[in-house]
Enzyme design. Structure first.
Site, PDB file in Angstrom:
ATOM      1  N   HIS A   7       0.834  -1.210   0.000  1.00 32.73           N
ATOM      2  CA  HIS A   7       0.000   0.000   0.000  1.00 32.73           C
ATOM      3  C   HIS A   7       0.867   1.258   0.000  1.00 32.73           C
ATOM      4  O   HIS A   7       1.684   1.438   0.899  1.00 32.73           O
ATOM      5  CB  HIS A   7      -0.864  -0.043   1.266  1.00 32.73           C
ATOM      6  CG  HIS A   7      -1.839   1.075   1.400  1.00 32.73           C
ATOM      7  ND1 HIS A   7      -1.882   1.900   2.491  1.00 32.73           N
ATOM      8  CD2 HIS A   7      -2.825   1.491   0.576  1.00 32.73           C
ATOM      9  CE1 HIS A   7      -2.871   2.762   2.350  1.00 32.73           C
ATOM     10  NE2 HIS A   7      -3.452   2.552   1.197  1.00 32.73           N
ATOM     11  N   HIS A  49      -0.271  10.755  -2.055  1.00 30.04           N
ATOM     12  CA  HIS A  49      -1.591  10.393  -1.529  1.00 30.04           C
ATOM     13  C   HIS A  49      -2.560  11.566  -1.468  1.00 30.04           C
ATOM     14  O   HIS A  49      -3.610  11.560  -2.088  1.00 30.04           O
ATOM     15  CB  HIS A  49      -1.474   9.749  -0.138  1.00 30.04           C
ATOM     16  CG  HIS A  49      -2.801   9.280   0.348  1.00 30.04           C
ATOM     17  ND1 HIS A  49      -3.653  10.070   1.088  1.00 30.04           N
ATOM     18  CD2 HIS A  49      -3.460   8.118   0.149  1.00 30.04           C
ATOM     19  CE1 HIS A  49      -4.770   9.415   1.335  1.00 30.04           C
ATOM     20  NE2 HIS A  49      -4.678   8.218   0.781  1.00 30.04           N
TER      21      HIS A  49
HETATM   22  O1  G3P Z   1      -6.646   1.792  -2.656  1.00 27.87           O
HETATM   23  C1  G3P Z   1      -6.888   1.455  -1.349  1.00 27.87           C
HETATM   24  C2  G3P Z   1      -6.641   2.581  -0.378  1.00 27.87           C
HETATM   25  O2  G3P Z   1      -5.416   3.152  -0.664  1.00 27.87           O
HETATM   26  C3  G3P Z   1      -7.716   3.618  -0.397  1.00 27.87           C
HETATM   27  O3  G3P Z   1      -7.582   4.555   0.589  1.00 27.87           O
HETATM   28  O4  G3P Z   1      -6.942   6.712   1.538  1.00 27.87           O
HETATM   29  O5  G3P Z   1      -5.314   4.870   1.562  1.00 27.87           O
HETATM   30  O6  G3P Z   1      -5.861   6.011  -0.543  1.00 27.87           O
HETATM   31  P1  G3P Z   1      -6.365   5.571   0.797  1.00 27.87           P
HETATM   32 CA    CA Z   2      -4.766   4.805  -2.162  1.00 31.86          CA
END
Ligand code: G3P
Ligand code: CA
Length: 244
Positions: A7, A49
């Site tokens: 992630h 992000h």
């Molecule tokens: O793609 C999954 C996740 O990354 C979505 O939430 O806020 O971490 O971008 P966020």
């Molecule tokens: Ca994301």
């Protein structure tokens, strides 16, 4: 077998959404990375992000108001207590170069939920085609209009609806729009909605799975992709449970 995607790169140990984190994800053997994509003021595809650069670089600005040169002058590496050296935040092109080099896959989250970034879907697709990456990428967004626009441009590219709420009948919602995947917040998965998605032939790519019990549950549910901040630990558990 459930694929493991890091992630925002490998964000448990390294600054999120940096080339350093993406390289580390490849080194530990993650099948893929999850990244967040925006457009700069001069129309360049970049990876970070938040819409605002302050949390990850210390500079208070909106990506949409920065040129690529201004974005590249930011320091995305130095947010973890000075532990890491200066690192400019990446462009999508740089990430694609790494995907080609390493063979990793990628989940692109298009960050068009706050600012819509008109034309971002076409730009991403053009770049994917330049690198021949259509079969290595799944496109997702909390903005479901974006997902549908992408699907219309490229029916053969896998797409998914990102969702944090507990939708009723997510399977039909997804299938009726010709979308193959559903990307839920992991905690919302229960027997009922997993069955509903499976009955509609929908792939499940969930986030963000960091707890060991959740990792085991994700493997039991046979998710297609598990998105985690802790890819190394998840890979160990998968080896223990699945033998690979
Ligand atoms: O793609 C999954 C996740 O990354 C979505 O939430 O806020 O971490 O971008 P966020
Ligand atoms: Ca994301």
């Amino acid at each position: 077998m459930t694929k493991i995607y890091a992630h925002r790169g490998y964000s448990e140990k390294y600054p999120e959404n940096t080339m350093l984190a993406f390289r580390k994800a490849a080194e530990v053997g993650a099948e893929g990375i999850e990244i967040d994509v925006h457009l700069t003021k001069d129309g360049e595809l970049v990876v970070m992000h938040d819409e605002n650069t302050v949390r990850t670089t210390g500079t208070n600005a909106l990506i949409k108001d920065l040129t690529l040169a201004e974005f590249k002058a930011l320091d995305a590496g130095n947010v973890k207590n000075g532990e890491f050296e200066f690192e400019a935040p990446p462009t999508l092109r740089e990430v694609f170069e790494l995907l080609v080099e390493t063979g990793m896959e990628c989940n692109i989250e298009i960050k068009s939920g706050v600012f819509e970034y008109p034309g971002i879907e076409r730009k991403i697709l053009n770049l994917m085609d330049e690198f021949g990456l259509r079969d290595k990428i799944v496109i997702s967004s909390f903005n479901h209009y974006t997902v549908c626009r992408f699907k219309e441009l490229a029916p053969d590219v896998k797409c998914g609806f990102l969702e944090e709420s507990w939708l009723i009948h997510p399977g039909a919602y997804t299938r009726n729009r010709g979308v193959e995947c559903f990307h839920p917040f992991f905690n919302m998965l229960n027997h009922e909605n997993v069955q509903d998605l499976r009955n509609n032939g929908i792939e499940i790519n969930a986030w963000t799975i960091n707890d060991e019990e959740d990792m085991r549950k994700a493997l039991r549910l046979q998710l297609e992709i598990a998105i985690t901040n802790c890819p190394e630990r998840f890979l160990e558990i998968r080896k223990e449970v699945c033998g690979k």
